[in-house]
Design a protein around this motif. Structure first.
Motif, mmCIF file in Angstrom:
data_model
loop_
_atom_site.group_PDB
_atom_site.id
_atom_site.type_symbol
_atom_site.label_atom_id
_atom_site.label_comp_id
_atom_site.label_asym_id
_atom_site.label_seq_id
_atom_site.Cartn_x
_atom_site.Cartn_y
_atom_site.Cartn_z
ATOM 1 N N ASN A 102 0.833 -1.196 0.000
ATOM 2 C CA ASN A 102 0.000 0.000 0.000
ATOM 3 C C ASN A 102 0.877 1.259 0.000
ATOM 4 O O ASN A 102 0.610 2.216 -0.734
ATOM 5 N N ARG A 152 -6.204 1.337 2.824
ATOM 6 C CA ARG A 152 -6.760 1.286 1.457
ATOM 7 C C ARG A 152 -7.473 2.594 1.123
ATOM 8 O O ARG A 152 -7.368 3.103 0.001
ATOM 9 N N GLN A 153 -8.222 3.123 2.094
ATOM 10 C CA GLN A 153 -8.933 4.383 1.870
ATOM 11 C C GLN A 153 -7.943 5.524 1.641
ATOM 12 O O GLN A 153 -8.153 6.362 0.755
ATOM 13 N N ARG A 156 -6.752 5.293 -1.881
ATOM 14 C CA ARG A 156 -7.768 5.801 -2.832
ATOM 15 C C ARG A 156 -7.776 7.324 -2.863
ATOM 16 O O ARG A 156 -7.808 7.931 -3.931
ATOM 17 N N VAL A 159 -4.628 8.624 -4.700
ATOM 18 C CA VAL A 159 -4.700 8.434 -6.154
ATOM 19 C C VAL A 159 -5.658 9.445 -6.769
ATOM 20 O O VAL A 159 -5.408 9.973 -7.852
ATOM 21 N N GLU A 160 -6.734 9.769 -6.053
ATOM 22 C CA GLU A 160 -7.710 10.734 -6.583
ATOM 23 C C GLU A 160 -7.141 12.145 -6.677
ATOM 24 O O GLU A 160 -7.660 12.946 -7.442
#
Length: 163
Positions: A102, A152-153, A156, A159-160
């Motif tokens: 991660n 994981r959040q 995300r 990446v956004e």
């Protein structure tokens, strides 16, 4: 509609195939047993390797500026995290492997234009330090779902923010 059966299967005979079949080679079962024995012998050094990579990650993280990306430092963090990922996978340490993977993806996103956030790096470093502790060794990912879901959040969200 039934798929056409006009496909023909053929087998290659490469130099590797011929070498494997040649006399004098080690039988597959013996080769696998030898490899397993070597990996077991290396397990004793696993903690030393993890500690060295982790201390380097901590050192680099402390040197990072709070508000701007230092790309050579991010690359060094990525290199050490990838090392932990490789070693963790080989030695079967699921949590170290997960956190390192991660972290690598977060660092790659930052290298590709995602917003730099030192706190995000520090979060992953803290997760690696936890995963290194004996009480976290051998835990399955579902046993630390709050941690894994949170990381994981964060990935995300990172990446956004890529531009």
């Amino acid at each position: 509609m039934k798929p056409s059966s006009s496909a023909h299967m053929f087998y290659t005979d490469t130099k590797f195939d011929r070498t494997v079949r040649s006399p004098g080679g080690v039988p597959r079962d013996e080769a696998v047993a030898r490899a397993d024995a070597e990996i077991e012998a290396l397990r004793a050094n696993f903690e030393t390797w993890v500690d060295m990579a982790l201390s380097e990650i901590v050192r680099i993280t402390k040197s990072l500026p709070k508000d701007s990306a230092d790309m050579p430092a991010i690359e060094a963090l990525h290199r050490n995290s990838a090392y932990l990922l490789d070693v963790g996978t080989t030695m079967g340490f699921a949590l170290i492997t997960f956190v390192a993977k991660n972290f690598c993806e977060v660092l790659e996103a930052m290298q590709n234009g995602a917003t730099f956030r030192k706190a995000l790096i520090e979060c992953h470093v803290g997760a690696l330090q936890l995963a290194r502790q004996d009480r976290y060794r051998g835990l399955r990912l579902d046993q630390v779902a709050d941690m894994t879901d949170g990381l994981r959040q964060l990935l995300r969200l990172t990446v956004e923010t890529r531009t």
